[in-house]
Design a protein around this motif. Structure first.
Motif, PDB file in Angstrom:
ATOM      1  N   ILE A 160     -73.367  24.329 -47.643  1.00 30.56           N
ATOM      2  CA  ILE A 160     -72.899  25.223 -48.702  1.00 30.56           C
ATOM      3  C   ILE A 160     -71.641  25.952 -48.237  1.00 30.56           C
ATOM      4  O   ILE A 160     -71.630  26.604 -47.205  1.00 30.56           O
ATOM      5  N   GLY A 161     -70.591  25.807 -49.009  1.00 27.49           N
ATOM      6  CA  GLY A 161     -69.332  26.454 -48.664  1.00 27.49           C
ATOM      7  C   GLY A 161     -68.477  25.665 -47.705  1.00 27.49           C
ATOM      8  O   GLY A 161     -67.342  26.064 -47.414  1.00 27.49           O
ATOM      9  N   SER A 162     -69.013  24.540 -47.207  1.00 29.89           N
ATOM     10  CA  SER A 162     -68.268  23.743 -46.232  1.00 29.89           C
ATOM     11  C   SER A 162     -67.869  22.376 -46.754  1.00 29.89           C
ATOM     12  O   SER A 162     -66.871  21.814 -46.306  1.00 29.89           O
ATOM     13  N   VAL A 163     -68.637  21.835 -47.690  1.00 29.23           N
ATOM     14  CA  VAL A 163     -68.318  20.512 -48.222  1.00 29.23           C
ATOM     15  C   VAL A 163     -68.148  20.602 -49.733  1.00 29.23           C
ATOM     16  O   VAL A 163     -68.748  21.456 -50.400  1.00 29.23           O
ATOM     17  N   SER A 164     -67.341  19.703 -50.267  1.00 32.56           N
ATOM     18  CA  SER A 164     -67.124  19.642 -51.704  1.00 32.56           C
ATOM     19  C   SER A 164     -68.244  18.853 -52.365  1.00 32.56           C
ATOM     20  O   SER A 164     -69.033  18.174 -51.697  1.00 32.56           O
ATOM     21  N   PHE A 165     -68.299  18.909 -53.680  1.00 33.76           N
ATOM     22  CA  PHE A 165     -69.313  18.139 -54.401  1.00 33.76           C
ATOM     23  C   PHE A 165     -69.122  16.640 -54.196  1.00 33.76           C
ATOM     24  O   PHE A 165     -70.108  15.920 -53.949  1.00 33.76           O
ATOM     25  N   PRO A 166     -67.877  16.100 -54.252  1.00 39.30           N
ATOM     26  CA  PRO A 166     -67.714  14.673 -53.936  1.00 39.30           C
ATOM     27  C   PRO A 166     -68.190  14.321 -52.530  1.00 39.30           C
ATOM     28  O   PRO A 166     -68.790  13.256 -52.325  1.00 39.30           O
TER      29      PRO A 166
END
Length: 264
Positions: free
Chosen positions: A35-41
């Motif tokens: 959370i907060g480190s990776v994008s949805f893609p």
């Protein structure tokens, strides 16, 4: 000899998620780290592929997802979502009704295009495009997946932009570029056969990206469903706010063609 399962934990097996009180891990990554480190893609990639893409791979992947979100109410899946809402269905049911329309003809061409690209690649590359098109049309269907469009002629505006992004990624060493070359070879072959432009469409263009990034053909359809779900949700929500009850595919004053017997 029957196999006895001593514990319900043997019933389902997964490498995707590990979950216990106070612990949620996706593919070994604690959710609080994601959370907060990776994008949805990136999260989609992690879930279906098992690893995290680098920033350049994720950016190209995201472009394909963005390009296919919507194509208007004339698209059967979008129309279905709007009609479902006018029948009183909630958003989740409208979305499910629409996604269930994404089959081999509407929504499945991306998967088929990836299959065709791999056939050509395994045969030896772009120079085998014509031969593999003939094989595809003989063994599968006369339609060449990913090419031609009812509305966008001579060019589907989404395809050149996506291919240009693939070219940029190739220059950076992110992808090989061989599937982009195959896609262009198919288009050249079809243009020559038809004697007029046969545009690569959204399915053909996103298939190039999915093939370049190493996604299996069936995932191309699943990813299209994810992408188009954005448009489906938007249209269902818009229709819900516009109102309207029990809307069919055409206004009531327009009638269908009746070919049955006359009254006796």
């Amino acid at each position: 000899m029957s196999i006895e399962r001593s514990d319900v934990s043997d019933w389902w097996r997964t490498e995707i998620i590990d979950m216990a009180p106070g612990i949620i891990r996706f593919r070994g990554h604690p959710i609080e780290d994601l959370i907060g480190s990776v994008s949805f893609p990136q999260m989609i990639w992690l879930m279906v592929r098992g690893d995290l893409p680098n920033a350049e791979e994720a950016a190209l992947f995201e472009c394909a997802l963005v390009a296919a979100v919507d194509h208007g109410p004339q698209a059967p899946s979008i129309a279905a979502s709007r009609m479902a809402v006018t029948c009183g269905l909630p958003l989740n049911s409208a979305m499910a009704s629409a996604v269930n329309m994404l089959g081999d003809v509407h929504g499945g061409a991306g998967e088929q295009a990836v299959e065709l690209y791999h056939m050509i690649d395994e045969a030896g590359g772009p120079s085998y495009a014509g031969e593999m098109i003939d094989r595809w049309q003989t063994e599968r269907t006369p339609y060449v997946p990913g090419f031609g469009h009812r509305f966008h002629k001579p060019v589907d505006p989404r395809a050149p932009r996506l291919l240009s992004l693939v070219d940029e990624a190739q220059k950076k060493g992110v992808v090989s570029g061989r599937f982009a070359a195959i896609g262009r070879a198919i288009q050249t072959e079809l243009n020559a056969r038809k004697g007029k432009p046969v545009p690569m469409n959204i399915d053909g263009a996103t298939a190039v990206i999915y093939a370049e990034l190493g996604f299996a053909p069936p995932l191309a359809r699943g990813l299209f469903c994810l992408s188009r779900s954005v448009g489906i949700l938007a249209h269902a929500w818009e229709q819900m706010n516009q109102g309207g009850r029990n809307k069919g595919p055409t206004p009531p004053k327009y009638r269908w063609t009746y070919d049955g017997p006359d009254p006796i």
